[in-house]
Each structure stands twice: as structure tokens, then as C-alpha cells.
Scaffold this motif. Sequence first.
Motif, PDB file in Angstrom:
ATOM      1  N   CYS A  76     -18.262   3.635   5.235  1.00  0.00           N
ATOM      2  CA  CYS A  76     -18.527   2.346   5.877  1.00  0.00           C
ATOM      3  C   CYS A  76     -17.272   1.820   6.558  1.00  0.00           C
ATOM      4  O   CYS A  76     -16.192   2.387   6.434  1.00  0.00           O
ATOM      5  CB  CYS A  76     -19.032   1.320   4.864  1.00  0.00           C
ATOM      6  N   LYS A  77     -17.457   0.696   7.270  1.00  0.00           N
ATOM      7  CA  LYS A  77     -16.356  -0.040   7.883  1.00  0.00           C
ATOM      8  C   LYS A  77     -16.467  -1.483   7.405  1.00  0.00           C
ATOM      9  O   LYS A  77     -17.547  -2.063   7.444  1.00  0.00           O
ATOM     10  CB  LYS A  77     -16.453  -0.002   9.402  1.00  0.00           C
ATOM     11  N   LEU A  78     -15.362  -2.045   6.936  1.00  0.00           N
ATOM     12  CA  LEU A  78     -15.355  -3.420   6.451  1.00  0.00           C
ATOM     13  C   LEU A  78     -14.214  -4.203   7.090  1.00  0.00           C
ATOM     14  O   LEU A  78     -13.058  -3.779   7.027  1.00  0.00           O
ATOM     15  CB  LEU A  78     -15.144  -3.463   4.932  1.00  0.00           C
ATOM     16  N   PRO A  79     -14.511  -5.355   7.676  1.00  0.00           N
ATOM     17  CA  PRO A  79     -13.412  -6.256   8.058  1.00  0.00           C
ATOM     18  C   PRO A  79     -12.926  -6.941   6.787  1.00  0.00           C
ATOM     19  O   PRO A  79     -13.735  -7.296   5.926  1.00  0.00           O
ATOM     20  CB  PRO A  79     -14.086  -7.246   9.008  1.00  0.00           C
ATOM     21  N   TRP A  80     -11.623  -7.099   6.636  1.00  0.00           N
ATOM     22  CA  TRP A  80     -11.091  -7.639   5.386  1.00  0.00           C
ATOM     23  C   TRP A  80      -9.893  -8.525   5.661  1.00  0.00           C
ATOM     24  O   TRP A  80      -9.118  -8.251   6.570  1.00  0.00           O
ATOM     25  CB  TRP A  80     -10.686  -6.491   4.457  1.00  0.00           C
ATOM     26  N   ASP A  81      -9.762  -9.569   4.868  1.00  0.00           N
ATOM     27  CA  ASP A  81      -8.531 -10.356   4.899  1.00  0.00           C
ATOM     28  C   ASP A  81      -8.137 -10.676   3.469  1.00  0.00           C
ATOM     29  O   ASP A  81      -8.980 -10.878   2.619  1.00  0.00           O
ATOM     30  CB  ASP A  81      -8.641 -11.606   5.769  1.00  0.00           C
ATOM     31  N   TRP A  82      -6.857 -10.657   3.239  1.00  0.00           N
ATOM     32  CA  TRP A  82      -6.318 -10.848   1.900  1.00  0.00           C
ATOM     33  C   TRP A  82      -5.850 -12.292   1.763  1.00  0.00           C
ATOM     34  O   TRP A  82      -4.946 -12.730   2.472  1.00  0.00           O
ATOM     35  CB  TRP A  82      -5.166  -9.881   1.653  1.00  0.00           C
ATOM     36  N   GLN A  83      -6.446 -13.014   0.837  1.00  0.00           N
ATOM     37  CA  GLN A  83      -6.079 -14.411   0.575  1.00  0.00           C
ATOM     38  C   GLN A  83      -4.903 -14.502  -0.400  1.00  0.00           C
ATOM     39  O   GLN A  83      -4.267 -15.540  -0.513  1.00  0.00           O
ATOM     40  CB  GLN A  83      -7.273 -15.183   0.020  1.00  0.00           C
ATOM     41  N   VAL A  84      -4.653 -13.412  -1.131  1.00  0.00           N
ATOM     42  CA  VAL A  84      -3.523 -13.309  -2.065  1.00  0.00           C
ATOM     43  C   VAL A  84      -2.958 -11.898  -1.963  1.00  0.00           C
ATOM     44  O   VAL A  84      -3.613 -11.001  -1.427  1.00  0.00           O
ATOM     45  CB  VAL A  84      -3.953 -13.583  -3.537  1.00  0.00           C
ATOM     46  N   ASP A  85      -1.767 -11.680  -2.491  1.00  0.00           N
ATOM     47  CA  ASP A  85      -1.226 -10.324  -2.574  1.00  0.00           C
ATOM     48  C   ASP A  85      -2.148  -9.508  -3.474  1.00  0.00           C
ATOM     49  O   ASP A  85      -2.637 -10.009  -4.494  1.00  0.00           O
ATOM     50  CB  ASP A  85       0.173 -10.326  -3.184  1.00  0.00           C
ATOM     51  N   GLN A  86      -2.380  -8.251  -3.086  1.00  0.00           N
ATOM     52  CA  GLN A  86      -3.239  -7.388  -3.884  1.00  0.00           C
ATOM     53  C   GLN A  86      -2.573  -6.027  -4.037  1.00  0.00           C
ATOM     54  O   GLN A  86      -2.088  -5.443  -3.072  1.00  0.00           O
ATOM     55  CB  GLN A  86      -4.605  -7.220  -3.224  1.00  0.00           C
ATOM     56  N   LEU A  87      -2.571  -5.534  -5.268  1.00  0.00           N
ATOM     57  CA  LEU A  87      -2.050  -4.210  -5.578  1.00  0.00           C
ATOM     58  C   LEU A  87      -3.252  -3.310  -5.821  1.00  0.00           C
ATOM     59  O   LEU A  87      -4.150  -3.658  -6.598  1.00  0.00           O
ATOM     60  CB  LEU A  87      -1.153  -4.286  -6.814  1.00  0.00           C
ATOM     61  N   VAL A  88      -3.298  -2.164  -5.141  1.00  0.00           N
ATOM     62  CA  VAL A  88      -4.443  -1.261  -5.191  1.00  0.00           C
ATOM     63  C   VAL A  88      -3.961   0.137  -5.546  1.00  0.00           C
ATOM     64  O   VAL A  88      -3.015   0.648  -4.924  1.00  0.00           O
ATOM     65  CB  VAL A  88      -5.155  -1.223  -3.815  1.00  0.00           C
ATOM     66  N   TYR A  89      -4.635   0.762  -6.526  1.00  0.00           N
ATOM     67  CA  TYR A  89      -4.387   2.170  -6.823  1.00  0.00           C
ATOM     68  C   TYR A  89      -5.646   2.937  -6.432  1.00  0.00           C
ATOM     69  O   TYR A  89      -6.742   2.665  -6.938  1.00  0.00           O
ATOM     70  CB  TYR A  89      -4.063   2.402  -8.301  1.00  0.00           C
ATOM     71  N   ILE A  90      -5.509   3.876  -5.495  1.00  0.00           N
ATOM     72  CA  ILE A  90      -6.655   4.638  -5.011  1.00  0.00           C
ATOM     73  C   ILE A  90      -6.886   5.827  -5.938  1.00  0.00           C
ATOM     74  O   ILE A  90      -6.020   6.692  -6.076  1.00  0.00           O
ATOM     75  CB  ILE A  90      -6.434   5.097  -3.555  1.00  0.00           C
ATOM     76  N   GLU A  91      -8.070   5.839  -6.564  1.00  0.00           N
ATOM     77  CA  GLU A  91      -8.414   6.910  -7.502  1.00  0.00           C
ATOM     78  C   GLU A  91      -9.173   8.059  -6.834  1.00  0.00           C
ATOM     79  O   GLU A  91      -9.071   9.199  -7.267  1.00  0.00           O
ATOM     80  CB  GLU A  91      -9.266   6.355  -8.644  1.00  0.00           C
ATOM     81  N   GLU A  92      -9.946   7.730  -5.785  1.00  0.00           N
ATOM     82  CA  GLU A  92     -10.754   8.756  -5.122  1.00  0.00           C
ATOM     83  C   GLU A  92     -10.924   8.392  -3.657  1.00  0.00           C
ATOM     84  O   GLU A  92     -11.099   7.227  -3.306  1.00  0.00           O
ATOM     85  CB  GLU A  92     -12.136   8.823  -5.782  1.00  0.00           C
ATOM     86  N   GLY A  93     -10.869   9.396  -2.789  1.00  0.00           N
ATOM     87  CA  GLY A  93     -11.139   9.193  -1.374  1.00  0.00           C
ATOM     88  C   GLY A  93      -9.925   8.767  -0.570  1.00  0.00           C
ATOM     89  O   GLY A  93      -8.785   8.937  -0.996  1.00  0.00           O
ATOM     90  N   GLU A  94     -10.210   8.216   0.597  1.00  0.00           N
ATOM     91  CA  GLU A  94      -9.155   7.751   1.490  1.00  0.00           C
ATOM     92  C   GLU A  94      -9.668   6.575   2.296  1.00  0.00           C
ATOM     93  O   GLU A  94     -10.872   6.385   2.442  1.00  0.00           O
ATOM     94  CB  GLU A  94      -8.673   8.854   2.419  1.00  0.00           C
ATOM     95  N   VAL A  95      -8.727   5.798   2.826  1.00  0.00           N
ATOM     96  CA  VAL A  95      -9.056   4.648   3.663  1.00  0.00           C
ATOM     97  C   VAL A  95      -8.104   4.625   4.844  1.00  0.00           C
ATOM     98  O   VAL A  95      -6.912   4.928   4.705  1.00  0.00           O
ATOM     99  CB  VAL A  95      -8.990   3.319   2.866  1.00  0.00           C
ATOM    100  N   ARG A  96      -8.653   4.301   6.008  1.00  0.00           N
ATOM    101  CA  ARG A  96      -7.838   4.042   7.196  1.00  0.00           C
ATOM    102  C   ARG A  96      -7.826   2.531   7.389  1.00  0.00           C
ATOM    103  O   ARG A  96      -8.871   1.892   7.438  1.00  0.00           O
ATOM    104  CB  ARG A  96      -8.415   4.731   8.436  1.00  0.00           C
ATOM    105  N   VAL A  97      -6.651   1.956   7.498  1.00  0.00           N
ATOM    106  CA  VAL A  97      -6.473   0.512   7.610  1.00  0.00           C
ATOM    107  C   VAL A  97      -5.947   0.209   9.010  1.00  0.00           C
ATOM    108  O   VAL A  97      -4.845   0.628   9.362  1.00  0.00           O
ATOM    109  CB  VAL A  97      -5.491  -0.001   6.533  1.00  0.00           C
TER     110      VAL A  97
END
Length: 142
Positions: A76-97
Motif C-alpha cells: 500500500c501507500k500511506l500519507p503520514w505525518d509524525w506529531q511526535v518523535d517515533q522510534l521504529v524497528y522494522i521486523e519484516e519487509g521494507e518501506v520507501r519514505v
Amino acid sequence: MASMISTPTLGYLSFKRTTRSANSTVGASSSCVVKAMQAEKPLEELYNVRVERKVSPERLTQLGVSRWSVWKTGKCKLPWDWQVDQLVYIEEGEVRVVPEGSERFMRFVAGDLVRYPKWFEADLFFNGPYQERYSFRAHGDD
């Protein structure tokens, strides 16, 4: 915002000299060509997105990643905005930002630990199954 960010321009000179035969009434000629190229900064640096690649199990334990919330999606494709700092650990797959206003993208894959800054806006492109663990952070938490 992206349009306000400028990158340094580097340049170099190229000289081309030509000479005419002795029979020619026109003497030697030369020309100077100036070419410029832009040195583009990595998007991570421009947008203050921090990434650690291939994070060790010790680092994950130190951060308490196993207790973080889980989020999953598919292609999928999602528009996203971060309202706070977010720490993300990717367990599976990939994302293009793709940051808002940019044609370039950052690519993060399983094993990456990514910190997105508050107020960052981007489109996220997932090309298949994706799973991450995430934690919202107060500014300055590491």
C-alpha cells in the motif's frame, strides 16, 4: 519546506585547446567550458531522520523493543505525518519514505532502527508484507 533547503554547488573548469594548421590564416584558438554539478545531501541528513542498520540483539534489548507496540500492513501507500518523535524497528519487509515535496526517497528494511522526527511528513510505500515495532518518544529521549 523542502524547497527552502539548498545544497552546495561544486564546479570545475574544462579547457579545450585547438590549433589550426600552418596553412590557415586563423591562429590558435581556445575555449573555456564551465560545468557545475550539485552535491546532494542524503535525505536522512536533510530531514533529521536517523537510522541504525542491522541492529544488534543487545541494542534491541537495551531499548526494550520487545515491549513496543506492533504495526503491520501489506502492499500500500500511506500519507503520514509524525506529531511526535517515533522510534521504529522494522521486523519484516521494507518501506520507501518520500518526504513531502521531494522526488527522492529513503529506503529502510528489516533490521533497521529508524527515528522519525516530530512534524516530519512523507508518503510511505510498502511493496509487500511489512511489520514494525514502534515507540513514541519525547524530544531528546534516546
